[in-house]
Design an enzyme around this catalytic site. Structure first.
Site, PDB file in Angstrom:
ATOM      1  CE  LYS A 235       5.711   7.365  -5.543  1.00 21.14           C
ATOM      2  NZ  LYS A 235       6.040   8.626  -5.124  1.00 21.14           N
TER       3      LYS A 235
ATOM      4  N   GLY B 168      14.724  19.571   2.986  1.00 17.57           N
ATOM      5  CA  GLY B 168      14.777  17.965   2.970  1.00 17.57           C
ATOM      6  C   GLY B 168      13.651  17.354   2.118  1.00 17.57           C
TER       7      GLY B 168
ATOM      8  CD  GLU C  54      -2.700   1.332   0.178  1.00 23.32           C
ATOM      9  OE1 GLU C  54      -3.570   0.311   0.080  1.00 23.32           O
ATOM     10  OE2 GLU C  54      -2.772   2.229  -0.780  1.00 23.32           O
TER      11      GLU C  54
ATOM     12  CB  ILE D 154      -2.864   8.642  -0.298  1.00 21.74           C
ATOM     13  CG1 ILE D 154      -2.520   9.989  -0.298  1.00 21.74           C
ATOM     14  CG2 ILE D 154      -4.324   8.755  -0.738  1.00 21.74           C
ATOM     15  CD1 ILE D 154      -2.315  10.667  -1.417  1.00 21.74           C
TER      16      ILE D 154
ATOM     17  CD  GLU E 279      16.270  11.185  -1.625  1.00 23.50           C
ATOM     18  OE1 GLU E 279      17.277  10.855  -1.006  1.00 23.50           O
ATOM     19  OE2 GLU E 279      15.198  10.598  -1.190  1.00 23.50           O
TER      20      GLU E 279
ATOM     21  CB  VAL F 115       1.299   4.157  -5.239  1.00 18.55           C
ATOM     22  CG1 VAL F 115       0.630   5.045  -6.241  1.00 18.55           C
ATOM     23  CG2 VAL F 115       2.032   3.087  -6.097  1.00 18.55           C
TER      24      VAL F 115
ATOM     25  N   GLY G  57       2.288   7.205  -0.716  1.00 15.41           N
ATOM     26  CA  GLY G  57       2.738   7.469   0.629  1.00 15.41           C
ATOM     27  C   GLY G  57       1.544   6.843   1.652  1.00 15.41           C
TER      28      GLY G  57
HETATM   29  N1  HSE Z   1      10.434  11.544  -3.423  1.00 13.61           N
HETATM   30  C1  HSE Z   1       9.046  10.966  -3.321  1.00 13.61           C
HETATM   31  C2  HSE Z   1       8.251  12.035  -3.398  1.00 13.61           C
HETATM   32  C3  HSE Z   1       8.948  10.093  -2.003  1.00 13.61           C
HETATM   33  O1  HSE Z   1       8.455  13.095  -3.386  1.00 13.61           O
HETATM   34  O2  HSE Z   1       6.932  11.765  -3.663  1.00 13.61           O
HETATM   35  C4  HSE Z   1       7.905   9.250  -1.843  1.00 13.61           C
HETATM   36  O3  HSE Z   1       7.907   8.236  -2.964  1.00 13.61           O
END
Ligand code: HSE
Length: 398
Positions: free
Chosen positions: A199, A181, A123, A130, A184, A126, A128
């Site tokens: 995704k 943050g 889950e 949600i 990356e 994709v 996070g």
């Molecule tokens: N870097 C990704 C984002 C993290 O910003 O959605 C979650 O997959």
């Protein structure tokens, strides 16, 4: 119920925090406590609650008969695949937040889980926190999903929102996102659209029931979007968003990841900052939208723990999941139709020799012309745009 976590980074440590913070409510929902007894990581974490649970070898988890549930939060395809496969083959249920692993090996791991009467859940891979995978697989099991349109990358959505609101340019906003943050140090996977590509490959595979290779999905990131493009978008009362989309096309799907100019009133128009949203169109449902925190330690860990609880409730049962390994060939992306926004230094008379009835956009930018084409197939547009002497920018309209 005993569990192990493989990879004690942002998400893995979030899983331990969620289980600790909501210990009582989870225990009462399950009828027994859910406890992490082993954590796989090569690093030491002195003073951390898992300090004494660390193991270095994944076989220590695979061979522990007390552990039923394993969480994979390492990221990347290897060694995650080797570890996850070993856990499933040892009769352990596995859930993961790792979209690279799921996009590449999801169908195979689902088969291995089925063969060993355990579950493989993902889950968190994709959107996070949600809920989107379970709704697609369960709540919408009676629908044919005809379209998925998602803002599924928080980093790029944050950057595009900043660019739109503050008129800043790409490099400036990227640096700010890195300082906060949200991006990356190596932002390639986000800004080039690779994260969103995996995704939408996962979501499309799930609704098609077949393997869709993410490499087959044409993908453009946001690196070419400039402050000038944002000015034109504002003049058109539109916003630019990175949209990962797939659409049922005959017996298959067409899919694409690309910046889109969305009109006011579009359901994704107001999805700003690091938020994600996935809009689905079902043949019976019509439109539905899932919105919320698409990244970050606790939101993503929340989805992982949801999978853990589901697996703990089905510890003796494989929950059927239709994602076969046989590859589905996507529709030809050249046949997709859009209207296109174009910026060029070519003259209006040259533009009109190539495009029928261009709609000119005045955003007060000197030395160039911005215009919108009528609806055209991608292949026809590519051919026509190739006749312009100079194309400064080209963005599809929704
Ligand atoms: N870097 C990704 C984002 C993290 O910003 O959605 C979650 O997959």
């Amino acid at each position: 119920m005993k569990a192990a976590v493989m990879g004690y980074g942002t998400i893995g440590s979030g899983v331990v925090t969620v289980l600790d913070t909501n210990r009582d409510v989870i225990a009462s929902r399950l009828g027994e406590p859910l406890e992490v007894t082993k954590v796989l990581d090569l690093r030491d974490f002195p003073g951390d609650p898992v300090e004494n649970k660390l193991v270095r070898d994944y076989q220590d988890i695979a061979n522990d008969p007390e552990i039923d549930i394993v969480v994979e939060t390492k990221g990347g395809v290897e060694p995650a695949f080797t570890f996850v496969k070993a856990m499933l083959e040892s009769g352990k249920h596995v859930c993961t937040s790792n979209k690279a692993l799921v996009a590449d090996k999801g169908a195979q791991l689902i088969r291995i889980a089925r063969e060993h009467n355990v579950n493989f859940m993902f889950e968190a891979s994709v959107g996070g926190g949600i809920p989107i995978i379970r709704p697609l697989l369960k709540c919408l099991a009676g629908d044919v999903i005809e379209g998925i349109y998602g803002i599924v990358n928080g980093t790029t959505n944050y950057m595009l929102t900043k660019m739109a609101n503050e008129g800043s340019d790409f490099d400036e906003v990227l640096k700010e996102a890195q300082d906060k943050g949200y991006a990356e140090k190596d932002p390639t996977a986000d800004i080039e659209g690779h994260d969103a590509q995996r995704k939408i490959a996962i979501l499309t595979s799930l609704v098609a029931g077949r393997q869709i290779d993410y490499q087959d999905i044409p993908t453009e990131g946001i690196t070419k979007i400039s402050a000038i493009d944002m000015k034109y978008a504002a003049a058109m009362k539109r916003v630019i968003k990175l949209v990962a989309a797939s659409k049922k096309t005959g017996d298959t799907y067409s899919a694409r990841v690309a910046p889109l100019m969305l009109p006011e009133g579009h359901p994704l128009y107001h999805v700003d900052d690091v938020f994600n949203a996935i809009m689905v169109h079902g043949n019976m449902l019509g439109d539905g939208m899932f919105y919320g925190s698409g990244a970050g330690s606790l939101p993503t860990a929340s989805a992982v723990v949801g999978d853990m609880v589901d697996m703990a409730r089905h510890v003796d049962k494989n929950i059927r999941l239709d994602w076969e390994e046989e590859k589905l060939i996507l529709a030809d992306p050249g046949d997709d139709s859009y209207r296109y926004f174009v910026r060029t230094s070519d003259t209006k008379s040259d533009i009109e020799k190539i495009f029928d009835s261009p709609e000119y956009i005045d955003a007060g930018v000197e030395g160039e012309t911005g215009f919108v084409t009528g609806e055209m197939k991608q292949s026809s547009f590519d051919e026509a745009a190739g006749k312009l002497i100079d194309v400064r920018s080209c963005i599809r309209l929704a």
